[in-house]
Motif scaffolding. Structure first.
Motif, short mmCIF file in Angstrom:
data_model
loop_
_atom_site.label_atom_id
_atom_site.label_comp_id
_atom_site.label_asym_id
_atom_site.label_seq_id
_atom_site.Cartn_x
_atom_site.Cartn_y
_atom_site.Cartn_z
N ASN A 185 24.53 -14.37 -130.58
CA ASN A 185 25.45 -14.04 -131.68
C ASN A 185 25.15 -14.84 -132.95
OD1 ASN A 185 28.61 -14.79 -132.73
ND2 ASN A 185 28.09 -12.64 -132.44
N LEU A 186 24.65 -16.07 -132.77
CA LEU A 186 24.30 -16.90 -133.93
C LEU A 186 22.97 -16.48 -134.56
CD1 LEU A 186 25.05 -20.56 -132.75
CD2 LEU A 186 26.32 -19.20 -134.39
N GLY A 187 22.19 -15.71 -133.80
CA GLY A 187 20.89 -15.28 -134.31
C GLY A 187 19.72 -16.01 -133.66
N ALA A 188 20.00 -16.81 -132.62
CA ALA A 188 18.89 -17.45 -131.89
C ALA A 188 18.16 -16.36 -131.10
CB ALA A 188 19.43 -18.51 -130.94
N ARG A 189 16.88 -16.54 -130.92
CA ARG A 189 16.09 -15.55 -130.18
C ARG A 189 15.47 -16.11 -128.92
NH1 ARG A 189 18.97 -12.76 -131.44
NH2 ARG A 189 19.17 -11.56 -133.35
N TYR A 190 15.50 -17.41 -128.77
CA TYR A 190 14.90 -18.08 -127.61
C TYR A 190 15.90 -19.07 -127.04
CZ TYR A 190 10.20 -16.52 -129.00
OH TYR A 190 9.09 -15.78 -129.31
N VAL A 191 15.68 -19.47 -125.79
CA VAL A 191 16.42 -20.61 -125.26
C VAL A 191 15.56 -21.32 -124.21
CG1 VAL A 191 17.70 -19.23 -123.52
CG2 VAL A 191 18.62 -21.43 -124.27
N ILE A 192 15.56 -22.65 -124.28
CA ILE A 192 14.86 -23.47 -123.29
C ILE A 192 15.78 -23.63 -122.08
CG2 ILE A 192 13.87 -25.76 -122.80
CD1 ILE A 192 13.49 -26.09 -125.88
N ILE A 193 15.25 -23.41 -120.90
CA ILE A 193 16.06 -23.59 -119.69
C ILE A 193 15.28 -24.45 -118.69
CG2 ILE A 193 17.15 -22.39 -117.72
CD1 ILE A 193 18.59 -21.66 -120.22
N GLY A 194 16.00 -25.34 -118.01
CA GLY A 194 15.37 -26.11 -116.94
C GLY A 194 14.52 -27.26 -117.43
N HIS A 195 14.78 -27.74 -118.64
CA HIS A 195 14.04 -28.91 -119.11
C HIS A 195 14.32 -30.08 -118.14
CE1 HIS A 195 12.76 -32.29 -121.51
NE2 HIS A 195 12.08 -31.43 -122.25
N SER A 196 13.33 -30.93 -117.93
CA SER A 196 13.50 -31.99 -116.93
C SER A 196 14.63 -32.96 -117.32
CB SER A 196 12.20 -32.75 -116.69
OG SER A 196 11.88 -33.47 -117.84
N GLU A 197 14.90 -33.07 -118.63
CA GLU A 197 16.02 -33.94 -119.02
C GLU A 197 17.35 -33.35 -118.56
OE1 GLU A 197 14.98 -34.30 -123.16
OE2 GLU A 197 13.29 -35.60 -122.63
#
Ligand code: PGA
Length: 251
Positions: free
Chosen positions: A83-95
């Motif tokens: 909804n904000l206009g993001a097109r990607y998302v990082i998932i499962g970063h080790s942090e």
């Protein structure tokens, strides 16, 4: 989406003034032939999207919840990012895996939510220092791929980042051969699961202490399609040099 991709993971860094960096990157890389994604903190996403509209930079989130909405104090859904206009998302970063105990099944659920909301999901995999010592890197990565990655119909829905946990923020990187071995193994696994037409198009990033000095060598490795960059992405000139290295790379 271009196959080659440079992704900046700002982590919990940056306030309003930092948006200037995004503005200057849009100008410098106006004609870039590679994909450029900035994942700022959630507080900056809306403005970052406004700045990058009509440019070839795109904006991503650093995590999302598996549900669309509900009583989850402090969380953000994939739908909200979209909804904000993001097109990607990082998932499962080790942090996230370490600090919030996110397991492979959580990563799978979040990645599924992201894909359902039309975001491209960047799933992070990688072995710890202990697992590397035990010589089980490939097993760990194969299990993570199996357990974290939802089914996809289109290669553009998925990016995978190989990020050895011991290389993140440490200045250490695996040897070129090690990176090559893991990336070609990941491609083989994806071939088995999705068939060669889709698998050959999935973007495979390396992440962990990428900087302007090592980027050219890393991008020369077959099956490395770009980088997920933490610390160096906070310095826009350094990130810019990494983008230039990717633009000049053969693979
Ligand atoms: P680093 O971080 O480039 O600072 O090692 C990479 C990452 O966490 O994605």
């Amino acid at each position: 989406m271009q196959r080659k991709l440079a992704v900046a993971n700002w982590k919990m860094n940056g306030t309003i003034e930092k948006l200037q960096d995004i503005e200057s990157l849009t100008k410098i890389h106006q004609q870039s032939q590679v994909g450029i994604v900035i994942c700022p903190p959630a507080t900056l996403i809306y403005q970052a999207v406004q700045i990058t509209n009509n440019s070839n930079l795109q904006i991503g989130g650093q995590n999302c919840h598996y549900d669309t909405s509900g009583p989850y104090t402090g969380d953000i859904s994939a739908d909200m990012l979209n909804n904000l206009g993001a097109r990607y998302v990082i998932i499962g970063h080790s942090e996230r895996r370490n600090s919030y105990d996110e397991q492979n099944e959580d990563v799978y659920a979040r990645a599924t939510a992201a894909i359902n909301c039309n975001l491209t999901v960047i799933v992070c995999v990688g072995e710890t220092a202990k697992q590397k010592k035990q010589n089980i890197t490939l097993d760990v990565v194969v299990t993570q791929l199996k357990e974290c990655i939802p089914n996809i119909q289109d290669a553009r829905q998925l990016v995978i980042a190989y990020e050895p946990v011991w290389a993140i923020g440490t200045g250490k990187i695996p040897t070129i051969n090690q990176i090559h071995l893991v990336h070609s193994h990941m491609r083989k696994q994806l071939n088995k699961r999705f068939g060669s037409e889709i698998a050959s198009q999935i973007c495979l990033l390396y992440g962990g202490s990428v900087n302007p000095h090592n980027a050219t060598d890393i991008f020369a490795i077959p099956d490395v399609d770009g980088a997920l960059v933490g610390n160096s992405s906070l310095f826009s000139q350094d990130f810019s040099s990494i983008i230039v290295a990717l633009e000049s790379s053969k693979f």
